[in-house]
Write a protein that holds these residues in place. Structure first.
Motif, PDB file in Angstrom:
ATOM      1  N   THR A 148      65.503  13.653   9.655  1.00  0.00           N
ATOM      2  CA  THR A 148      65.726  15.026   9.197  1.00  0.00           C
ATOM      3  C   THR A 148      65.769  15.087   7.667  1.00  0.00           C
ATOM      4  N   LYS A 151      62.317  14.634   6.211  1.00  0.00           N
ATOM      5  CA  LYS A 151      61.492  15.845   6.417  1.00  0.00           C
ATOM      6  C   LYS A 151      61.904  16.940   5.437  1.00  0.00           C
ATOM      7  N   GLU A 152      63.225  17.118   5.271  1.00  0.00           N
ATOM      8  CA  GLU A 152      63.716  18.146   4.343  1.00  0.00           C
ATOM      9  C   GLU A 152      63.235  17.877   2.920  1.00  0.00           C
TER      10      GLU A 152
END
Lengths: 155, 509
Positions: A148, A151-152
């Motif tokens: 996560t 990806k951020e």
């Protein structure tokens, strides 16, 4: 003015700004790395000249410390804590997941320009495993959370 | 309404910034006037982000709070929410502590000098300004304070050596290169109560005749660097630092210097070389840094916690501080409970608690819920203790007697899934990565150590005496604690879990 001479001007400006400090070497190197993302080869001779040292001595200092890079890092830098407190909380599994995800080993630059560096303690020992992604600290990171975060960051 | 959200690095790593933003946004949406204070952490890391709200009955706590919980907290008017923990200082983990060094950490706004003074800050320095150098040093000696960095050397004796040394300049160097895994007390203090360290260093300067201080702060602590730099600036503008400390006519000023990622620079002579701009190699002693330290001048090198404990000693008196503790370990120690543990965080208490009480009772056992296999005490150079040693009281001599050390008082808990053979190998690997290279037992011994442990783990039991012999050489022949103490985790792991050093462990898994 060419890029190279502009760089030298900047390097000299940084050196001059720190010369009056007691023990100016590390502050100069930090400032140069902050400006360029690494310690350019050309800086070694300028620092040596300014501080009245041999180039070998300056190179010795640069190469001694883990923080100083002789080449620029990738677009992103991911530092994973490898120390005992993080290992006690699943750090080794996180290391392996990160190396697979980024397709690189320690000190390498992998997928999406992420440079992977080990770090020995970020002081987050009661909320490990801990990582630092582009200067931001994160605690209790597992492989999913890492995915996560990457990806951020667009990686 | 006054709301506190810690800006401590651990709280931020667990989402405190997002919580703070959500509080500001929610208050605005509801048209409420909220003063948001970014305090330090109280040290209960498993409850972070820990939000506190000021009420008539004191500060009440909620945690761990996620940004998505914030609207609910406002909806209940910070009342009977599922995250409510009651008055923060009544939380058992907090209530059981003796907070002397960390009295203000988490309580105050770290960069408010007014808040600092309102909670006892500067009282110690004001008292010291009325004392002679000899009286200041005597006060520290009588408090029984010993180096909290790990070596445990009596602080007053070190100060006295510097005081008596003749030189044109002297220095106070704060060792804030807290590289030991499992430790974060220095970071927490610098981020949560930076003026306390500044005050302690100023008192050290008055007592020894040093007018210049350096904090050598590791680069892995960007938040601490930011807070300390800002605090020094504020202190200088307020006349707490400079040529006329609090109007006394006496001078003391200081600088923050950033390390560059070398673990060995936590060793005092290596730190001094680094501060001077050299490679961080270890210096042979003598000369002692107290006589020839930074830039060849007499220098006090003290850990953050040692220096940050000085103000409370001067505020409350040496006797008050010395009355806490056990045997030759006087006062309080900020335990840092870390690793696989349910209630991880900082717990300041008088010396003397048994290890088992710290791990099981205060720490609540492992976070995984599995049995404790081992606790590494004192950082990467500290020994692994098994549950059979849980009655060892926490003190310098007591741990030494058990073949270990308390170091900087970090405890890393491992559950029964831990592979201590792998941890022993890691200890040698870490020593090889971080060795400064000056002495042979450390530089080469660590590499041979990794290879030898690999041989043993592949089934060559005859290599065990070789490893023990190598460890003896490293212990006796290394110049500093890096090579000299790496044998502690290695040999203790071997003693505690010999089965983790055999190939059978893989078959069993």
């Amino acid at each position: 003015m060419s890029d190279a001479s502009a760089d030298l001007t900047e390097i000299d400006r940084i050196i001059d700004g720190h010369r009056t400090l007691e023990g100016p070497m590390l502050p100069i190197l930090h400032a140069i790395q902050h400006a360029f993302g690494h310690i350019p080869e050309a800086a070694i001779a300028r620092i040596a000249h300014a501080l009245n040292l041999g180039r070998a001595e300056v190179h010795g200092v640069v190469s001694f410390y883990h923080d100083f890079r002789e080449t620029p890092a990738g677009t992103h830098t991911l530092r994973i804590c490898r120390a005992e407190a993080c290992q006690a909380q699943g750090g080794a599994a996180l290391e392996a997941a990160a190396q697979r995800r980024l397709a690189t080993g320690w000190h390498g630059t992998g997928t999406c320009g992420v440079t992977l560096e080990p770090v020995y303690c970020l002081g987050l020992c009661a909320c490990g495993p801990a990582v630092e992604l582009d200067g931001q600290l994160h605690g209790r990171v597992d492989a999913d959370r890492l995915e996560t975060l990457l990806k951020e960051a667009g990686a | 309404m006054r709301i506190y959200v810690p800006a401590d690095a651990a709280a931020r790593a667990l989402g405190a910034d997002a919580v703070a933003d959500a509080i500001t946004a929610e208050a605005e949406a509801r048209g409420l006037e909220v003063t948001l204070v970014r305090n330090g952490t109280r040290g209960m890391i498993w409850l972070e982000p820990l939000v506190e709200v000021e009420t008539d009955a004191g500060r009440t706590a909620f945690g761990p709070v996620a940004a998505s919980d914030v609207p609910g907290l406002f909806a209940s008017n910070f009342g009977d929410d599922a995250l409510a923990l009651g008055p923060v200082e009544a939380i058992p983990y907090f209530a059981r502590q003796t907070r002397l060094t960390f009295a203000r950490c988490g309580l105050t706004d770290p960069l408010s000098l007014a808040d600092y003074e309102a909670h006892g800050g500067l009282a110690g320095l004001r008292r010291a300004l009325g004392m002679s150098q000899a009286e200041i040093v005597t006060e520290v000696t009588q408090s029984g304070l010993r180096g909290r960095g790990g070596a445990g050397f009596p602080t007053g004796i070190k100060w006295d050596t510097v005081r008596k040394a003749e030189a044109d300049r002297k220095y106070i160097v704060c060792n804030a290169d807290e590289g030991d895994s499992g430790t974060f007390a220095d970071r927490m203090l610098m981020e949560g109560d930076p003026f306390c360290l500044i005050e302690g260093m100023a008192i050290a300067g008055l007592g020894t005749g040093a007018e210049k201080g350096f904090v050598y702060l590791r680069s892995e602590y960007p938040d601490a660097i930011r807070v300390m730099t800002a605090a020094v600036d504020i202190a200088r503008r307020a006349g707490l630092l400079g040529t006329d400390v609090l109007g006394s006519g006496r001078a003391f000023d200081m600088e923050i210097r950033v390390g560059a990622g070398a673990y060995v620079c936590g060793e005092e002579t290596s730190l001094l070389n680094s501060l001077e701009g050299k490679r961080g190699t270890v210096r042979a002693k003598p000369p002692l840094p107290a006589l020839e330290g930074a830039f060849g001048r007499p220098t006090v090198v003290n850990n953050v916690i040692s220096l940050a404990t000085v103000p409370v000693i001067f505020e409350k008196g040496a006797d008050y501080y010395r009355d806490f503790g056990l045997g030759r370990s006087r006062g309080t120690i900020p335990l840092q409970i870390a690793g696989n543990v349910r209630h991880g965080g900082l717990f300041e208490t008088a010396f003397g608690l048994p290890l088992g009480e710290i791990v099981d009772d205060i720490g609540g056992g492992t976070r995984s819920g599995r049995p404790v296999k081992a606790v590494q005490v004192g950082g990467p150079l500290g020994a692994y203790f098994g549950p059979n040693q849980f009655d060892t009281p926490f003190g310098y001599e007591e741990f030494d007697g058990q073949g270990g050390l308390i170091g900087h008082a970090g405890l890393v808990v491992f559950d029964d899934t831990a592979d201590l053979g792998a941890m022993a190998r890691f200890a040698m690997e870490f020593c090889a990565v971080e060795s400064c290279g000056k002495c042979t037992p450390c530089r080469i011994g660590a590499v041979r150590g990794v290879e030898t442990i690999d041989r043993i783990r592949q089934g060559d039991a005859a290599a065990i005496p070789l490893l023990e012999d190598l460890c003896e050489t490293m212990k006796d022949g290394s110049l500093c604690a890096l090579g000299g103490f790496t044998p502690y985790p290695v040999l203790s792991a071997l003693r505690l879990a010999p089965q983790d050093f055999t190939p059978a462990r893989e078959a069993a898994e």
